[in-house]
Design a protein around this motif. Structure first.
Motif, mmCIF file in Angstrom:
data_model
loop_
_atom_site.group_PDB
_atom_site.id
_atom_site.type_symbol
_atom_site.label_atom_id
_atom_site.label_comp_id
_atom_site.label_asym_id
_atom_site.label_seq_id
_atom_site.Cartn_x
_atom_site.Cartn_y
_atom_site.Cartn_z
ATOM 1 N N GLY A 141 13.558 -46.683 93.720
ATOM 2 C CA GLY A 141 14.357 -46.542 92.695
ATOM 3 C C GLY A 141 14.999 -45.279 92.682
ATOM 4 O O GLY A 141 14.501 -44.035 93.195
ATOM 5 N N VAL A 142 16.201 -44.982 92.132
ATOM 6 C CA VAL A 142 16.919 -43.769 91.905
ATOM 7 C C VAL A 142 17.609 -43.657 90.540
ATOM 8 O O VAL A 142 18.441 -44.785 90.128
ATOM 9 C CB VAL A 142 17.921 -43.668 93.243
ATOM 10 N N ALA A 143 17.513 -42.540 90.064
ATOM 11 C CA ALA A 143 18.122 -42.238 88.744
ATOM 12 C C ALA A 143 19.432 -41.450 88.880
ATOM 13 O O ALA A 143 19.213 -40.489 89.867
ATOM 14 C CB ALA A 143 17.270 -41.649 87.753
ATOM 15 N N HIS A 144 20.339 -41.649 88.291
ATOM 16 C CA HIS A 144 21.575 -40.835 88.470
ATOM 17 C C HIS A 144 21.838 -40.272 87.154
ATOM 18 O O HIS A 144 22.072 -40.952 86.174
ATOM 19 C CB HIS A 144 22.797 -41.753 88.819
ATOM 20 N N LEU A 145 21.681 -38.857 86.939
ATOM 21 C CA LEU A 145 21.954 -38.214 85.667
ATOM 22 C C LEU A 145 23.008 -37.211 85.850
ATOM 23 O O LEU A 145 23.171 -36.753 87.103
ATOM 24 C CB LEU A 145 20.486 -37.390 85.345
ATOM 25 N N GLN A 146 23.787 -37.028 84.885
ATOM 26 C CA GLN A 146 24.940 -36.042 84.819
ATOM 27 C C GLN A 146 25.044 -35.182 83.705
ATOM 28 O O GLN A 146 24.232 -35.477 82.538
ATOM 29 C CB GLN A 146 26.216 -36.799 84.588
ATOM 30 N N PHE A 147 25.308 -33.830 83.897
ATOM 31 C CA PHE A 147 25.124 -32.825 83.151
ATOM 32 C C PHE A 147 26.191 -31.663 83.225
ATOM 33 O O PHE A 147 26.796 -31.718 84.454
ATOM 34 C CB PHE A 147 23.887 -32.454 82.857
ATOM 35 N N ASP A 148 26.538 -30.825 82.181
ATOM 36 C CA ASP A 148 27.688 -29.975 82.560
ATOM 37 C C ASP A 148 27.115 -28.472 82.225
ATOM 38 O O ASP A 148 27.890 -27.539 81.943
ATOM 39 C CB ASP A 148 28.701 -30.082 81.629
ATOM 40 N N LYS A 149 25.842 -28.257 82.533
ATOM 41 C CA LYS A 149 25.337 -26.931 82.280
ATOM 42 C C LYS A 149 24.952 -26.360 83.687
ATOM 43 O O LYS A 149 24.540 -27.263 84.858
ATOM 44 C CB LYS A 149 24.434 -26.846 81.262
ATOM 45 N N PRO A 150 24.568 -25.169 83.954
ATOM 46 C CA PRO A 150 23.800 -24.434 85.082
ATOM 47 C C PRO A 150 22.441 -25.286 85.512
ATOM 48 O O PRO A 150 21.638 -25.460 84.664
ATOM 49 C CB PRO A 150 23.777 -23.162 84.891
ATOM 50 N N TRP A 151 22.256 -25.329 86.525
ATOM 51 C CA TRP A 151 21.169 -25.811 87.059
ATOM 52 C C TRP A 151 19.973 -25.259 86.523
ATOM 53 O O TRP A 151 18.889 -25.774 85.984
ATOM 54 C CB TRP A 151 20.932 -25.856 88.703
ATOM 55 N N ALA A 152 20.014 -23.779 86.612
ATOM 56 C CA ALA A 152 18.702 -22.913 85.873
ATOM 57 C C ALA A 152 18.695 -23.266 84.514
ATOM 58 O O ALA A 152 17.499 -23.012 83.930
ATOM 59 C CB ALA A 152 19.180 -21.641 86.148
ATOM 60 N N GLU A 153 19.427 -23.873 83.782
ATOM 61 C CA GLU A 153 19.165 -24.186 82.506
ATOM 62 C C GLU A 153 19.022 -25.525 82.023
ATOM 63 O O GLU A 153 18.746 -25.952 80.727
ATOM 64 C CB GLU A 153 20.562 -23.677 81.571
ATOM 65 N N LEU A 154 19.031 -26.289 82.918
ATOM 66 C CA LEU A 154 18.458 -27.712 82.756
ATOM 67 C C LEU A 154 17.150 -27.855 82.326
ATOM 68 O O LEU A 154 15.999 -27.295 82.985
ATOM 69 C CB LEU A 154 18.820 -28.564 84.211
ATOM 70 N N ASP A 155 16.827 -28.434 81.179
ATOM 71 C CA ASP A 155 15.492 -28.244 80.531
ATOM 72 C C ASP A 155 14.928 -29.611 80.005
ATOM 73 O O ASP A 155 13.851 -29.979 80.312
ATOM 74 C CB ASP A 155 15.404 -27.227 79.565
ATOM 75 N N GLY A 156 15.522 -30.319 79.140
ATOM 76 C CA GLY A 156 15.040 -31.407 78.587
ATOM 77 C C GLY A 156 15.970 -32.184 77.601
ATOM 78 O O GLY A 156 16.754 -31.388 76.991
ATOM 79 N N ARG A 157 16.195 -33.333 77.880
ATOM 80 C CA ARG A 157 17.063 -33.969 76.944
ATOM 81 C C ARG A 157 18.499 -33.485 76.970
ATOM 82 O O ARG A 157 19.301 -33.703 75.952
ATOM 83 C CB ARG A 157 16.781 -34.138 75.357
ATOM 84 N N ASP A 158 18.919 -32.830 78.232
ATOM 85 C CA ASP A 158 20.329 -32.289 78.264
ATOM 86 C C ASP A 158 21.042 -32.902 79.348
ATOM 87 O O ASP A 158 21.865 -32.261 79.948
ATOM 88 C CB ASP A 158 20.281 -31.205 78.263
ATOM 89 N N ALA A 159 20.663 -34.066 80.010
ATOM 90 C CA ALA A 159 21.370 -34.682 81.218
ATOM 91 C C ALA A 159 21.517 -36.260 80.455
ATOM 92 O O ALA A 159 20.819 -36.834 79.971
ATOM 93 C CB ALA A 159 20.431 -34.731 82.240
ATOM 94 N N ARG A 160 22.617 -36.923 80.806
ATOM 95 C CA ARG A 160 23.084 -38.299 80.697
ATOM 96 C C ARG A 160 22.732 -39.122 81.597
ATOM 97 O O ARG A 160 23.253 -39.133 82.592
ATOM 98 C CB ARG A 160 24.648 -38.402 80.336
ATOM 99 N N LEU A 161 21.663 -39.983 81.629
ATOM 100 C CA LEU A 161 21.431 -41.080 82.630
ATOM 101 C C LEU A 161 22.610 -42.148 82.553
ATOM 102 O O LEU A 161 22.826 -42.790 81.694
ATOM 103 C CB LEU A 161 20.070 -41.623 82.242
ATOM 104 N N VAL A 162 23.042 -42.088 83.717
ATOM 105 C CA VAL A 162 24.352 -43.328 83.863
ATOM 106 C C VAL A 162 23.948 -44.416 84.562
ATOM 107 O O VAL A 162 24.451 -45.321 84.510
ATOM 108 C CB VAL A 162 25.684 -42.436 84.388
#
Length: 169
Positions: A141-162
């Motif tokens: 199974g593979v999840a595809h998430l999108q976000f618009d912030k730096p990788w280092a700032e990815l933390d929680g509830r900040d990516a959209r599962l598409v």
């Protein structure tokens, strides 16, 4: 917009020696990995970089995915911290991704892949993929998430599962 692809390894066989780390893919697992590679290629989701657990089954999954991606497939970086990692450990590895990378594939294990994906999925995520991903995460199974912030700032509830893609579904 950055893309994060989180993949659970393909179906693995049992370890008769008791060495879980050395478990290999079954023929069905190889087929699943090829299907994931085809889906990534056909969806235009060829990653810029791949980080993979150093377990045999995840390494083999990368090989079969990359076979389908062809020349554009990145060489996987093996990271022993992803082997049976907790969700915060998986996220810590993701946070180290260079800013030049726009699309990252992470190949790892349950329950870390499911838990980190649920942790990252924002309220703006597509409902159906979230429900399917939360219910069960079959092999490959593979999840595809999108976000618009730096990788280092990815933390929680900040990516959209598409999307949540499972071979054969």
């Amino acid at each position: 917009m950055r893309s994060l692809l989180i993949l659970r390894h393909g179906e693995a066989g049992h370890s008769f020696s008791g060495d879980d780390h050395a478990r290999t893919l079954t023929s069905h697992g190889e087929q699943q990995a090829r299907q994931v590679g085809s889906w990534l290629r056909d969806s235009g989701l060829v990653p810029d970089a791949t980080i993979c657990s150093d377990a045999m089954r995840t390494r083999q999954t990368c090989i079969w995915v990359n076979e389908q991606l062809g020349e554009k497939a990145p060489t996987a970086y093996l990271d022993d911290r992803l082997y049976l990692a907790a969700p915060r450990q998986v996220l810590s590895v993701i946070n180290e991704t260079p800013e030049t990378v726009q699309s990252l594939l992470v190949v790892a294990h349950m329950p870390g892949v499911q838990e980190v994906s649920m942790e990252l999925a924002s309220v703006y995520s597509e409902e159906d993929p979230v429900i399917r991903m939360a219910g069960s995460w079959p092999t490959a199974g593979v999840a595809h998430l999108q976000f618009d912030k730096p990788w280092a700032e990815l933390d929680g509830r900040d990516a959209r599962l598409v999307a949540f893609q499972v071979p054969g579904s």
